[in-house]
Design an enzyme around this catalytic site. Structure first.
Site: not given
Length: 403
Positions: A16, A18-19, A44, A57, A177, A245, A253-254, A259-260, A280, A284, A286
């Site tokens: 995918h 995003d992955k 990123e 960074e 998916k 597909f 798709d970008a 995003r997941k 990260k 961090k 997060d």
């Protein structure tokens, strides 16, 4: 607490878009931590048709100096790590090929204002790399103490990826998916009511006998992954419901890092603080605090102290100690939620749940992150240095603290 309901979770494959971005970002984290365990990384990634862009960074010995000059050879190592990641996933398509996509590296030195808040100095302990809230969760739905809907969604795609890589299912392409809907009775999963699988495929597998072969294959994977007691003739399947597909991945798709976050965590069964993990370093919170809250939640359930538990931590940037700790066993606890909060605070090996304490206890300053970036960060098997937050070695400490 509601006990009878339908609940759904989704997963996405390693292919995918995003992955793909998440895996690239974590490949960079691993590369830099292998050079400097104290490296600071916020990487990123953007993926689209024949293009990968890095931004963010960084700071670290043997990586980049304060003026933004790369150490000899490291910039080339970055590009190699990116291309090797895409190659491993399996993209060799006209619209996205590991060897020919255009690559941009826009990483630059970490902000001095962030660094001064995070770094330890004088009597100041190392502070959190950002403010925020983080949640951990565990439930006794599955042996890995994960929500069953997400657990099976991941397993379907993991099996399909394994079959694609081995050649068993050559008609599959990397992007896919899945989605699993289960009926719960008495807060336990009793039936799969709907299964959704959309997978990128080779030419011709959207019609006739080839389409039938693809559908039969997916249903067999589902049967192999989901316990037979949950499946029945009433289970509804939606396999490639849009039809074709063939165009997928970053060409279709970008993709962007982070995003997941629901796929990465608990499939919607738990709140989420909003911060992504991939790209990260463990200063961090997060990332690191989300890992320690999962660790605490899993050990509470593993200890038989609750059937289901949600834990929240909160931090301020530059401040070492958490602002709050919250435990909710959703009415399933054998002791009070406040007693569990107090018990956690008594366990010295946790280091007060400071960023440094978390990293030290879980051993997070190591190149262990690329494996986390597909098929979930939680519910994985701890192995050596990998997935230490999935260990259940805090059970005795919790019981002792409650005694």
């Amino acid at each position: 607490m509601r006990s009878n309901y339908l609940f759904t979770s989704e997963s996405v494959s390693e292919g995918h878009p995003d992955k793909v971005a998440d895996q690239i970002s974590d490949a960079i984290v691993d590369l830099f931590l292998s050079k400097d365990p104290e490296a600071r990384i916020a990487c990123e990634t953007l993926t689209t048709t024949q293009l990968v862009v890095l931004a963010g960074e960084i700071r670290g010995k043997g990586i980049m100096d304060e003026a933004g000059n790369w150490a000899p050879g490291v910039r080339d190592e970055v590009e190699k790590a990116v291309r090797d990641t895409v190659k491993r996933i399996g993209y060799e398509q006209d619209g996205f090929h590991w060897e020919t996509f255009r690559f941009e590296n826009n990483l630059h030195p970490q902000s001095a204002h962030i660094a001064q808040g995070v770094d330890a100095s004088g009597n100041k302990d190392e502070g959190a790399g950002d403010q925020g809230i983080m949640f951990g969760y565990a439930a006794n739905d599955t042996p890995d103490l994960m929500p069953a809907t997400l657990y099976y969604s991941h397993k379907i795609l993991e099996q399909m990826a394994a079959d694609r890589h081995s050649g068993k299912a050559p008609f599959l392409e990397p992007d896919a998916k899945s989605q699993v809907t289960l009926r719960y009775e008495g807060s336990k999963p009793v039936a799969a009511t709907a299964i959704v699988v959309s997978t990128q495929h080779g030419k011709g597998y959207d019609e006739g006998d080839k389409e039938a072969e693809l559908h039969a294959y997916v249903k067999q994977v589902v049967a192999d992954v989901i316990p037979s007691a949950l499946l029945s003739d009433e289970t509804v399947y939606h396999i490639n419901p849009t039809g074709s597909f063939e165009i997928g991945g970053p060409d279709g798709d970008a993709g962007v890092t982070g995003r997941k976050i629901i796929v990465d965590t608990y499939g919607g069964a738990s709140p989420h603080g909003g911060g992504a993990f991939s790209g990260k370093d463990p200063t961090k919170v997060d990332r690191s605090a989300a890992y320690i809250t999962r660790y605490l939640a899993k050990n509470i359930v593993a200890a038989g102290l609750a059937q289901r538990v949600t834990i929240q931590l909160a931090y301020a940037i530059g401040v070492s100690k958490p602002l709050s700790l919250y435990v909710d066993t959703h009415g399933t606890g054998t002791v009070g939620d406040d007693e569990l909060e107090a018990a956690i605070g008594k366990i010295e090996k946790l280091g007060g749940l400071t960023p440094r304490g978390i990293r030290t206890h879980l051993g997070l300053n190591k190149p262990i992150y690329a494996r986390t970036a597909a098929y979930g960060h939680f519910g994985r098997k701890p192995e050596g240095d990998f997935f230490p937050w999935e260990r259940t070695d805090l059970v005795d400490d919790l019981k002792a603290a409650l005694a």
